[in-house]
Design a protein around this motif. Sequence first.
Motif, PDB file in Angstrom:
ATOM      1  N   ALA A  51       0.834  -1.206   0.000  1.00  0.00           N
ATOM      2  CA  ALA A  51       0.000   0.000   0.000  1.00  0.00           C
ATOM      3  C   ALA A  51       0.870   1.258   0.000  1.00  0.00           C
ATOM      4  N   PHE A  52       1.942   1.204   0.756  1.00  0.00           N
ATOM      5  CA  PHE A  52       2.861   2.345   0.848  1.00  0.00           C
ATOM      6  C   PHE A  52       3.518   2.630  -0.497  1.00  0.00           C
ATOM      7  N   LEU A  53       4.029   1.598  -1.151  1.00  0.00           N
ATOM      8  CA  LEU A  53       4.688   1.789  -2.441  1.00  0.00           C
ATOM      9  C   LEU A  53       3.695   2.271  -3.499  1.00  0.00           C
ATOM     10  N   LYS A  54       2.475   1.762  -3.458  1.00  0.00           N
ATOM     11  CA  LYS A  54       1.440   2.212  -4.394  1.00  0.00           C
ATOM     12  C   LYS A  54       1.142   3.691  -4.187  1.00  0.00           C
ATOM     13  N   GLU A  55       1.013   4.084  -2.947  1.00  0.00           N
ATOM     14  CA  GLU A  55       0.730   5.482  -2.630  1.00  0.00           C
ATOM     15  C   GLU A  55       1.893   6.389  -3.035  1.00  0.00           C
ATOM     16  N   MET A  56       3.119   5.950  -2.781  1.00  0.00           N
ATOM     17  CA  MET A  56       4.305   6.735  -3.144  1.00  0.00           C
ATOM     18  C   MET A  56       4.397   6.912  -4.655  1.00  0.00           C
ATOM     19  N   LYS A  57       4.057   5.863  -5.391  1.00  0.00           N
ATOM     20  CA  LYS A  57       4.099   5.931  -6.850  1.00  0.00           C
ATOM     21  C   LYS A  57       3.022   6.867  -7.376  1.00  0.00           C
ATOM     22  N   GLU A  58       1.811   6.734  -6.875  1.00  0.00           N
ATOM     23  CA  GLU A  58       0.699   7.544  -7.364  1.00  0.00           C
ATOM     24  C   GLU A  58       0.858   9.017  -7.020  1.00  0.00           C
ATOM     25  N   SER A  59       1.493   9.313  -5.893  1.00  0.00           N
ATOM     26  CA  SER A  59       1.675  10.707  -5.469  1.00  0.00           C
ATOM     27  C   SER A  59       2.841  11.391  -6.178  1.00  0.00           C
ATOM     28  N   GLY A  60       3.691  10.593  -6.837  1.00  0.00           N
ATOM     29  CA  GLY A  60       4.863  11.159  -7.495  1.00  0.00           C
ATOM     30  C   GLY A  60       6.084  11.226  -6.606  1.00  0.00           C
ATOM     31  N   GLU A  61       5.937  10.868  -5.320  1.00  0.00           N
ATOM     32  CA  GLU A  61       7.074  10.939  -4.391  1.00  0.00           C
ATOM     33  C   GLU A  61       8.165   9.933  -4.749  1.00  0.00           C
ATOM     34  N   LEU A  62       7.770   8.760  -5.256  1.00  0.00           N
ATOM     35  CA  LEU A  62       8.762   7.755  -5.630  1.00  0.00           C
ATOM     36  C   LEU A  62       9.594   8.246  -6.811  1.00  0.00           C
ATOM     37  N   ASP A  63       8.943   8.881  -7.769  1.00  0.00           N
ATOM     38  CA  ASP A  63       9.666   9.436  -8.909  1.00  0.00           C
ATOM     39  C   ASP A  63      10.580  10.575  -8.472  1.00  0.00           C
ATOM     40  N   GLU A  64      10.117  11.373  -7.517  1.00  0.00           N
ATOM     41  CA  GLU A  64      10.933  12.479  -7.006  1.00  0.00           C
ATOM     42  C   GLU A  64      12.184  11.949  -6.325  1.00  0.00           C
ATOM     43  N   MET A  65      12.020  10.884  -5.549  1.00  0.00           N
ATOM     44  CA  MET A  65      13.175  10.274  -4.892  1.00  0.00           C
ATOM     45  C   MET A  65      14.148   9.721  -5.915  1.00  0.00           C
ATOM     46  N   HIS A  66      13.630   9.045  -6.941  1.00  0.00           N
ATOM     47  CA  HIS A  66      14.489   8.489  -7.987  1.00  0.00           C
ATOM     48  C   HIS A  66      15.269   9.606  -8.681  1.00  0.00           C
ATOM     49  N   GLN A  67      14.604  10.697  -8.995  1.00  0.00           N
ATOM     50  CA  GLN A  67      15.261  11.819  -9.648  1.00  0.00           C
ATOM     51  C   GLN A  67      16.383  12.378  -8.769  1.00  0.00           C
ATOM     52  N   ARG A  68      16.072  12.526  -7.487  1.00  0.00           N
ATOM     53  CA  ARG A  68      17.032  13.136  -6.563  1.00  0.00           C
ATOM     54  C   ARG A  68      18.260  12.264  -6.348  1.00  0.00           C
TER      55      ARG A  68
END
Length: 208
Positions: free
Chosen positions: A124-141
Amino acid sequence: ILIVTVILTGCSKESRAKKLATLDDLNDPSVTIGGLTGSVHEPFIAQVFPRAREKQFNTFSEMITALESGEIDAFVHAKDNILSAMEETPGRLRMIDEPVGEAMAGMAVSPRTKYPELKSQLNAFLKEMKESGELDEMHQRWMVDGRTEMPDIPVSEDPVGILIVGTSGELVPNSYYQDGELVGHDIELTLRFANKYNYTVEFRPERI
């Protein structure tokens, strides 16, 4: 998605390294290719280089040493980690910029965990992080921009439990030591999860 590729050294055995310019060059009985034991990269060696010899290692740093000493001619690993290693040691390593394949990176939960809800919480956490864009932001950073600053993530004062988390502690930019502190993309992601579900974390660097 984990982009997997091959790197060669340009220092030791230099004349031989120059001859190994493509993936086809590596698929030869005279070539020895390294891989991390039990990693997602390991199966690609047999699939893409069936004629080459294979040698397994326990850590990323061991493969780097073997490559530079001439014990192996190349190794298969994640592109992000390879690029970070090349930045840290300019001129020592060379990458064949042809993808070997792609593999999914993930977080594994022990079947013997004492927290039965942990897997569903993590999904659930990873799904939420992906949908919110936070996972992509972390990857970029971490992966693209090469930022090394860890955000301030609060630690629970009244946790529901302690998560014992195994990590390599030597793979830039995923999990590595900086000024004696464990940092990186995977470390931040784990701490964010622990904060959301009120856990504390005990990291245990392992030979993985």
